[in-house]
Scaffold this motif. Structure first.
Motif, short mmCIF file in Angstrom:
data_model
loop_
_atom_site.label_atom_id
_atom_site.label_comp_id
_atom_site.label_asym_id
_atom_site.label_seq_id
_atom_site.Cartn_x
_atom_site.Cartn_y
_atom_site.Cartn_z
N VAL A 33 0.64 -1.41 -0.19
CA VAL A 33 0.05 0.01 0.04
C VAL A 33 0.71 1.14 -0.13
CG1 VAL A 33 -1.95 -1.09 1.22
CG2 VAL A 33 -0.49 0.08 2.59
N ILE A 34 2.29 1.14 0.13
CA ILE A 34 3.08 2.47 0.00
C ILE A 34 3.41 2.84 -1.34
CG2 ILE A 34 3.75 1.90 2.50
CD1 ILE A 34 6.35 0.82 1.35
N ARG A 35 3.90 3.95 -1.44
CA ARG A 35 4.57 4.45 -2.70
C ARG A 35 5.81 3.82 -2.85
NH1 ARG A 35 4.56 10.75 -1.40
NH2 ARG A 35 5.63 10.05 0.25
N GLU A 36 6.20 3.95 -4.10
CA GLU A 36 7.68 3.43 -4.37
C GLU A 36 8.95 4.30 -3.62
OE1 GLU A 36 10.47 2.41 -8.50
OE2 GLU A 36 8.38 2.77 -8.51
N SER A 37 8.29 5.61 -3.53
CA SER A 37 9.54 6.33 -2.84
C SER A 37 9.50 6.14 -1.34
CB SER A 37 9.29 7.85 -3.14
OG SER A 37 7.94 8.33 -2.64
N ASP A 38 8.38 5.44 -0.60
CA ASP A 38 8.44 5.43 0.83
C ASP A 38 9.16 4.02 1.28
OD1 ASP A 38 6.60 7.37 0.75
OD2 ASP A 38 4.86 6.10 0.67
N THR A 39 9.67 4.03 2.48
CA THR A 39 10.32 2.97 3.10
C THR A 39 9.50 2.31 4.05
OG1 THR A 39 12.45 4.12 2.31
CG2 THR A 39 12.49 2.29 4.07
N VAL A 40 9.45 1.19 4.12
CA VAL A 40 8.87 0.21 5.36
C VAL A 40 9.92 -0.44 5.78
CG1 VAL A 40 7.92 -1.52 3.76
CG2 VAL A 40 7.06 -1.16 6.04
N ALA A 41 9.93 -0.56 7.08
CA ALA A 41 11.14 -1.21 7.73
C ALA A 41 10.62 -2.11 9.05
CB ALA A 41 12.30 -0.52 8.12
N ARG A 42 11.24 -3.16 9.47
CA ARG A 42 10.86 -3.77 10.74
C ARG A 42 12.22 -3.50 11.60
NH1 ARG A 42 11.62 -9.96 12.29
NH2 ARG A 42 10.74 -10.12 14.41
N LEU A 43 11.63 -2.61 12.67
CA LEU A 43 12.73 -2.13 13.50
C LEU A 43 13.06 -3.29 14.61
CD1 LEU A 43 11.07 1.47 14.35
CD2 LEU A 43 12.63 0.60 12.62
N GLY A 44 12.28 -4.34 14.85
CA GLY A 44 12.44 -5.27 15.50
C GLY A 44 11.36 -5.69 16.52
#
Length: 213
Positions: free
Chosen positions: A187-198
């Protein structure tokens, strides 16, 4: 390191142009000095540059071009005028060395790139990890300060995640983490970043996005 990063930022066409220019310069110097001075090692520089900053196929082309330039320079210097067989043999040896260098350097670069990518990827979910998220955030913060562009950071965690692990097992908890990661990625844009912090903690970094958006 900064010089290396600068070279890696060049386009492949620019790298090829620089490599060809270096070959011409080395070839001219080699032909002008004749058999007195050896420039054999310098022919490797464009090959190594292309293998590191472009790719293996282009490095092979530069290797072949380097061998051709070496042959022309050697013939111009008349080093082996009476021994054409020796000239042919040395040409084969030079080309073999250049091709070997192109293969080894490109293989090392590929391995390094893979290791760097793995170091910035969460192994369970396949999205960015905390290290990669901090790098993206630092770059975007600097860019935001320079151009005054807004950005948004969103923090998310999974409610009662420990209960899932305790009642359904860690394998089911891992499946839930992967499902959350894939849903966010979709669902995010290509320019966005999704990360798992822990653990069950996730973060989204959305550049050029204000609070209303």
């Amino acid at each position: 390191m900064k010089n290396l990063n600068f070279l890696e930022g060049l386009s492949r066409s620019t790298v090829i142009s620089i490599a060809l220019l270096l070959l011409v310069i080395v070839g001219l110097l080699d032909s002008l000095t004749g058999p007195v001075y050896s420039f054999s090692a310098l022919y490797l520089v464009p090959v190594v540059l292309t293998a590191w900053c472009a790719d293996r196929s282009r490095a092979i082309l530069i290797a072949m071009a380097g061998a051709a330039v070496w042959l022309i320079a050697d013939m111009a210097g008349k080093t082996y005028h009476a021994l054409p067989l020796a000239l042919f043999w040395n040409e084969i040896m030079e080309l073999s060395l250049f091709l070997f260098a192109a293969y080894v350097i490109s293989a090392l670069k590929g391995k390094l790139d893979n290791e760097e990518e793995a170091a910035r990827t969460d192994q369970l979910t396949g999205i960015a990890n905390r290290r990669r998220f901090c790098e993206v955030a630092e770059d975007e913060i600097r860019r935001s300060r320079r151009y005054n562009n807004p950005f948004t950071v969103t923090y998310l965690d999974i409610d009662n995640f420990k209960t899932v692990n305790d009642t359904q097992g860690h394998s089911e908890g891992d499946r839930l983490l992967r499902q959350v990661a894939s849903t966010l990625t979709a669902v995010i844009r290509e320019s966005d970043t999704v990360a798992r912090l822990g653990g069950d903690e996730f973060a989204l970094f959305m550049p050029e996005t204000d609070g209303d958006a």
